[in-house]
Design a protein around this motif. Structure first.
Motif, mmCIF file in Angstrom:
data_model
loop_
_atom_site.group_PDB
_atom_site.id
_atom_site.type_symbol
_atom_site.label_atom_id
_atom_site.label_comp_id
_atom_site.label_asym_id
_atom_site.label_seq_id
_atom_site.Cartn_x
_atom_site.Cartn_y
_atom_site.Cartn_z
ATOM 1 N N GLN A 144 0.829 -1.202 0.000
ATOM 2 C CA GLN A 144 0.000 0.000 0.000
ATOM 3 C C GLN A 144 0.865 1.253 0.000
ATOM 4 O O GLN A 144 0.544 2.245 -0.670
ATOM 5 C CB GLN A 144 -0.935 -0.009 1.205
ATOM 6 C CG GLN A 144 -1.929 1.124 1.248
ATOM 7 C CD GLN A 144 -3.013 1.010 0.195
ATOM 8 O OE1 GLN A 144 -2.989 0.089 -0.636
ATOM 9 N NE2 GLN A 144 -3.961 1.922 0.203
ATOM 10 N N GLY A 147 2.144 1.706 -3.387
ATOM 11 C CA GLY A 147 1.071 2.149 -4.272
ATOM 12 C C GLY A 147 0.816 3.636 -4.171
ATOM 13 O O GLY A 147 0.444 4.280 -5.161
ATOM 14 N N ARG A 148 1.034 4.209 -2.997
ATOM 15 C CA ARG A 148 0.847 5.649 -2.839
ATOM 16 C C ARG A 148 1.924 6.421 -3.589
ATOM 17 O O ARG A 148 1.710 7.561 -3.996
ATOM 18 C CB ARG A 148 0.859 6.015 -1.361
ATOM 19 C CG ARG A 148 -0.386 5.554 -0.628
ATOM 20 C CD ARG A 148 -0.334 5.862 0.847
ATOM 21 N NE ARG A 148 -1.596 5.495 1.503
ATOM 22 C CZ ARG A 148 -1.801 5.543 2.793
ATOM 23 N NH1 ARG A 148 -0.820 5.938 3.595
ATOM 24 N NH2 ARG A 148 -2.963 5.193 3.303
ATOM 25 N N HIS A 153 -2.722 1.546 -6.361
ATOM 26 C CA HIS A 153 -3.116 1.153 -5.017
ATOM 27 C C HIS A 153 -3.651 -0.269 -5.005
ATOM 28 O O HIS A 153 -4.424 -0.669 -5.866
ATOM 29 C CB HIS A 153 -4.179 2.111 -4.487
ATOM 30 C CG HIS A 153 -3.699 3.517 -4.349
ATOM 31 N ND1 HIS A 153 -2.968 3.958 -3.269
ATOM 32 C CD2 HIS A 153 -3.822 4.590 -5.177
ATOM 33 C CE1 HIS A 153 -2.666 5.231 -3.425
ATOM 34 N NE2 HIS A 153 -3.178 5.643 -4.573
ATOM 35 N N GLN A 157 -7.347 3.704 -1.226
ATOM 36 C CA GLN A 157 -6.246 4.618 -0.963
ATOM 37 C C GLN A 157 -6.464 5.557 0.212
ATOM 38 O O GLN A 157 -5.501 6.093 0.759
ATOM 39 C CB GLN A 157 -5.958 5.445 -2.215
ATOM 40 C CG GLN A 157 -7.142 6.267 -2.694
ATOM 41 C CD GLN A 157 -6.815 7.078 -3.933
ATOM 42 O OE1 GLN A 157 -5.762 7.689 -4.012
ATOM 43 N NE2 GLN A 157 -7.707 7.066 -4.906
#
Length: 258
Positions: A144, A147-148, A153, A157
């Motif tokens: 995660q 992914g940011r 994501h 998010q």
């Protein structure tokens, strides 16, 4: 104007639960909720949010509610629905509930501390709360974070995932004593059911060798009241009384099958 403590982000989590990874998490959570709530007794229980998971399915209390910010499309045999605007303002009387379940509510709330304070208010002394959340100290938590940075994501998010030690500190400040905790979902953050099944062996191995790295945790805590000592049910001296009535204020909107 007061900002609601939850909104579209937790709704997006509900949609995510229909993905292969979400179904994997939901299956683990349902089994764990069933095991934890089956032996919790009392009169009144409530699940706060996330109707996609039936956290009170195995519980045998006579009065069970599900609070949500909107009315689900189908109620079926689920607990009675209480539509609320804000999870930080539960429409129940002080010290009226025996059990409160928070499935992923705190990490998608604008004011998670206020949600917990509200839970402490509505719980009776020795009442119990069960909190479920994503573990930031896991492969899913690392995915995660990545992914940011990349924009890809894996989880919704807007969630601010809360570490277990941090959550325990919050509960301790509210005089809630943690008496049970579980981690689960040790498979890597895969997008397909095929790969999640291939890593199924990690569930048992992770529970034994790296138990604190599961993608999801569940914590059960008891509300303690200083100076109070419970010596037995009050009705033991006076005969069995009828179950307590609905502890809901006049401000709520309750929809039932009737």
């Amino acid at each position: 104007m007061h900002t609601p403590s939850s909104g579209k982000s937790i709704i997006s989590l509900g949609a995510w639960l229909d993905t292969p990874a979400g179904q994997y998490v939901r299956a683990w959570q349902q089994a764990r909720f069933d095991a934890l709530t089956a032996d919790i007794f009392g009169f009144n229980a409530i699940q706060v949010g996330l109707p996609q998971v039936d956290a009170l399915r195995a519980n045998r209390m006579p009065n069970k509610w599900l609070t949500d910010t909107r009315m689900p499309a189908e109620e079926g045999g689920r607990p009675r629905i209480v539509v609320v605007h804000d999870f930080a303002e539960l429409p129940f009387a002080t010290q009226s509930l025996d059990l409160v379940v928070l499935p992923h509510v705190l990490e998608f709330a604008q004011e998670p501390h206020q949600v917990l304070r509200e839970v402490e208010r509505v719980l009776i002394p020795e009442g119990q709360v069960i909190v479920c959340g994503f573990n930031p100290a896991s492969l899913w938590g690392l995915r995660q974070v990545a992914g940011r940075l990349t924009g890809a994501h894996f989880l919704p998010q807007n969630g601010e995932f809360i570490g277990l030690h941090r959550l325990k500190d919050w509960l301790k400040l509210l005089s809630m004593e943690v008496n049970r905790g579980h981690f689960g979902c040790y498979a890597p953050p895969c997008l397909t059911d095929k790969w999640l099944r291939r890593y199924g062996f990690m569930e048992r191995a992770g529970d034994r060798w790296w138990p604190y790295l599961g993608a999801v945790y569940m914590v059960q805590a008891v509300k303690r009241v200083r100076g109070m000592r419970l010596i037995g049910p009050a009705w033991a001296k006076q005969g069995v009384k009828a179950a307590r009535g609905v502890p809901v204020t006049n401000k709520i909107k309750e929809l039932t099958d009737e």
